[in-house]
Design a protein around this motif. Structure first.
Motif, PDB file in Angstrom:
ATOM      1  N   THR A  95      39.477 -28.374  -2.280  1.00 39.40           N
ATOM      2  CA  THR A  95      38.371 -27.612  -2.860  1.00 39.40           C
ATOM      3  C   THR A  95      38.059 -26.391  -2.003  1.00 39.40           C
ATOM      4  O   THR A  95      37.813 -25.298  -2.519  1.00 39.40           O
ATOM      5  CB  THR A  95      37.127 -28.508  -3.013  1.00 39.40           C
ATOM      6  OG1 THR A  95      37.451 -29.583  -3.886  1.00 39.40           O
ATOM      7  CG2 THR A  95      35.945 -27.734  -3.569  1.00 39.40           C
ATOM      8  N   SER A 111      44.666 -36.964  -2.592  1.00 39.88           N
ATOM      9  CA  SER A 111      44.206 -37.534  -1.323  1.00 39.88           C
ATOM     10  C   SER A 111      45.332 -38.211  -0.554  1.00 39.88           C
ATOM     11  O   SER A 111      45.406 -38.109   0.673  1.00 39.88           O
ATOM     12  CB  SER A 111      43.074 -38.537  -1.572  1.00 39.88           C
ATOM     13  OG  SER A 111      41.959 -37.871  -2.085  1.00 39.88           O
ATOM     14  N   TYR A 130      32.383 -21.664   5.752  1.00 43.81           N
ATOM     15  CA  TYR A 130      31.753 -22.861   5.182  1.00 43.81           C
ATOM     16  C   TYR A 130      30.801 -23.510   6.183  1.00 43.81           C
ATOM     17  O   TYR A 130      29.743 -24.010   5.810  1.00 43.81           O
ATOM     18  CB  TYR A 130      32.800 -23.871   4.713  1.00 43.81           C
ATOM     19  CG  TYR A 130      33.801 -23.303   3.731  1.00 43.81           C
ATOM     20  CD1 TYR A 130      33.432 -22.326   2.804  1.00 43.81           C
ATOM     21  CD2 TYR A 130      35.107 -23.736   3.715  1.00 43.81           C
ATOM     22  CE1 TYR A 130      34.349 -21.805   1.905  1.00 43.81           C
ATOM     23  CE2 TYR A 130      36.030 -23.230   2.816  1.00 43.81           C
ATOM     24  CZ  TYR A 130      35.649 -22.262   1.918  1.00 43.81           C
ATOM     25  OH  TYR A 130      36.559 -21.754   1.024  1.00 43.81           O
ATOM     26  N   ASP A 171      38.288 -32.669  -0.723  1.00 52.69           N
ATOM     27  CA  ASP A 171      37.423 -31.591  -0.239  1.00 52.69           C
ATOM     28  C   ASP A 171      38.207 -30.457   0.391  1.00 52.69           C
ATOM     29  O   ASP A 171      37.875 -29.284   0.203  1.00 52.69           O
ATOM     30  CB  ASP A 171      36.406 -32.132   0.769  1.00 52.69           C
ATOM     31  CG  ASP A 171      35.357 -33.018   0.116  1.00 52.69           C
ATOM     32  OD1 ASP A 171      35.237 -33.021  -1.121  1.00 52.69           O
ATOM     33  OD2 ASP A 171      34.643 -33.722   0.874  1.00 52.69           O
TER      34      ASP A 171
END
Length: 174
Positions: A14, A98, A161, A11
């Motif tokens: 991203t 990750s 965000y 994430d």
């Protein structure tokens, strides 16, 4: 670990990819309206590129110095060079997995005028969060700078965000 999880884009990556995409959208908005306005946003785009490059070059070595920016003036004037830089950054970001996120890095940055830079421990994950937020912050400044010279950059590009999540939560509760 399954192959699906190994290939999953984290994430935080991203978020950085989205920030890069938004920077390219800033370039597009300026070029669509008045390319002469590019110098109003170019220095901010260059600044963001410098930060991404420093992290991407430094984290594998375990050391990032945000004060060591190249400050390439060409990126402040050449929208096509900016596009190329963000595409290169996006490619490098997409290679982060990750398992890399917990990698420790020493981050060096000036903390006050006239004082020596401070080196602090961090992790790649934390620095990626910083960079996406930092970039969105600069996009907000670019929106204002472009508006001052008559160019309209969609303000949605500058929305943090967390603000998007808050607005979505409010909409769900209506």
């Amino acid at each position: 670990m399954s192959a699906i999880l190994e290939n999953h884009v984290p994430d935080v990556v991203t978020g950085c990819l989205e920030a890069c995409h938004r920077c390219e959208a800033v370039v597009d908005a300026v070029l669509d309206q008045d390319a002469r306005a590019f110098p109003s946003v170019g220095p901010h785009l260059r600044h963001c590129i410098d930060h991404f490059r420093l992290l991407l070059d430094g984290w594998p070595k375990g050391s990032v110095d945000y004060d060591a920016r190249s400050r390439d003036a060409r990126l402040e004037r050449d929208p096509w060079a900016v596009r190329g830089a963000f595409r290169t950054i996006a490619g490098a970001l997409a290679s982060i997995r990750s398992g890399d996120l917990l990698r420790e890095v020493s981050v060096t940055q000036s903390t006050a005028p006239g004082r020596p830079p401070l080196a602090s421990p961090s992790r790649l994950e934390r620095e990626l969060v910083f960079l996406s937020s930092h970039t969105i912050h600069h996009i907000a400044i670019m929106v204002l700078a472009a508006k001052a010279v008559g160019v309209d950059i969609p303000s949605r590009l500058a929305v943090a965000y967390s603000t998007e999540a808050h607005r979505d939560a409010l909409a769900l509760n209506r």
